[in-house]
Design a protein around this motif. Sequence first.
Motif, PDB file in Angstrom:
ATOM      1  N   GLU A 253      42.473  38.642  51.658  1.00  0.00           N
ATOM      2  CA  GLU A 253      41.812  39.955  51.738  1.00  0.00           C
ATOM      3  C   GLU A 253      40.323  39.846  51.438  1.00  0.00           C
ATOM      4  O   GLU A 253      39.511  40.519  52.063  1.00  0.00           O
ATOM      5  N   GLN A 256      38.723  38.516  54.559  1.00  0.00           N
ATOM      6  CA  GLN A 256      38.657  39.559  55.598  1.00  0.00           C
ATOM      7  C   GLN A 256      37.489  40.508  55.305  1.00  0.00           C
ATOM      8  O   GLN A 256      36.753  40.895  56.200  1.00  0.00           O
ATOM      9  N   GLN A 257      37.383  40.851  54.016  1.00  0.00           N
ATOM     10  CA  GLN A 257      36.336  41.764  53.572  1.00  0.00           C
ATOM     11  C   GLN A 257      34.957  41.180  53.897  1.00  0.00           C
ATOM     12  O   GLN A 257      34.086  41.843  54.435  1.00  0.00           O
ATOM     13  N   LEU A 265      34.769  40.779  62.285  1.00  0.00           N
ATOM     14  CA  LEU A 265      36.145  41.127  62.632  1.00  0.00           C
ATOM     15  C   LEU A 265      36.167  41.778  64.009  1.00  0.00           C
ATOM     16  O   LEU A 265      35.189  42.376  64.439  1.00  0.00           O
TER      17      LEU A 265
END
Length: 269
Positions: A253, A256-257, A265
């Motif tokens: 996570e 991804q952040q 993304l």
Amino acid sequence: EVLDKVVLEPSMEKRMKSLAEATRNTQKNGAPFRHILFYGPPGTGKTLVAKQLALHSNMHYAIMSGGDVLPLRDGAVTAIHKMFQWANASQGGLILFIDEAEAFLKRRSDPTMGEEMRSALNALLYNTGTASKKFMLVLATNRPGDLDLAVADRVDEHLFFDLPGPEERERLFRLFFDKLITKADGHGKLEVAEEAQTDEVFQKIVEMTEGMSGRNLEKIVISAMGRAYGTNSATLTKEMLLDVVQLKVEQFETRQQMMAEQGKLGSFV
Ligand SMILES: Nc1ncnc2c1ncn2[C@@H]1O[C@H](COP(=O)(O)OP(=O)(O)O)[C@@H](O)[C@H]1O
Ligand SMILES: [Mg+2]
């Protein structure tokens, strides 16, 4: 079997099997090959499937990565022409697999593209202008939008490798768990507590790992294995396993952040 160690969503699996079958028939009948593009997020099995396809087709194959071309500099054009000369001289037909295709086949208008890469791209286009009975091109990329439009135009079939859904995540997790832990040989004994391998535990892991790729799941299993080996009894407990998953989910996570902040993304990378 081509897709033995591969987990794909059922409709995709069907397409892939028929592609493998069609390739074998094309070769037998001496018909022109179809050129293929595999695209989708990283870690979803594109490289794995392309290699399996090559291995199981009874054809000769060559595997290169787009990133191998850049360091050739002004030797790149010659190398590309030579590769096609070799392909065109082949008897049975062969598979040319270009992995990370965007590194070498990106848009000619891209300002980061050097003169040598532009010439190498042109050499590829020159050699793929007509349907070939000699070779089948398989391209794989995480960034299909970066490919030169003329390259995209050479492709007859596009196959999208999506992130695994819940059912696929369960199959993937079980696949890696068996391969690396319960049915692994060659390393010392690793015990797995019964409570660590119940359907309930696997279901929980499936829920926790939404958004992850096959590669991410494999890494989780490798970490769990490492954690268990780090204990005196070399035993993987339920607590240990879920703890490793939780840690990996948090790392995932965070990554991804970070990528979202860098606007990366949505372009698969
Ligand atoms: N669909 C899948 N089925 C089985 N294993 C997978 C799958 N996706 C990823 N993996 C595992 O993750 C590894 C990396 O996948 P890879 O094919 O390199 O991904 P990609 O080329 O799409 O980035 C594979 O070698 C395999 O162990
Ligand atoms: Mg790959």
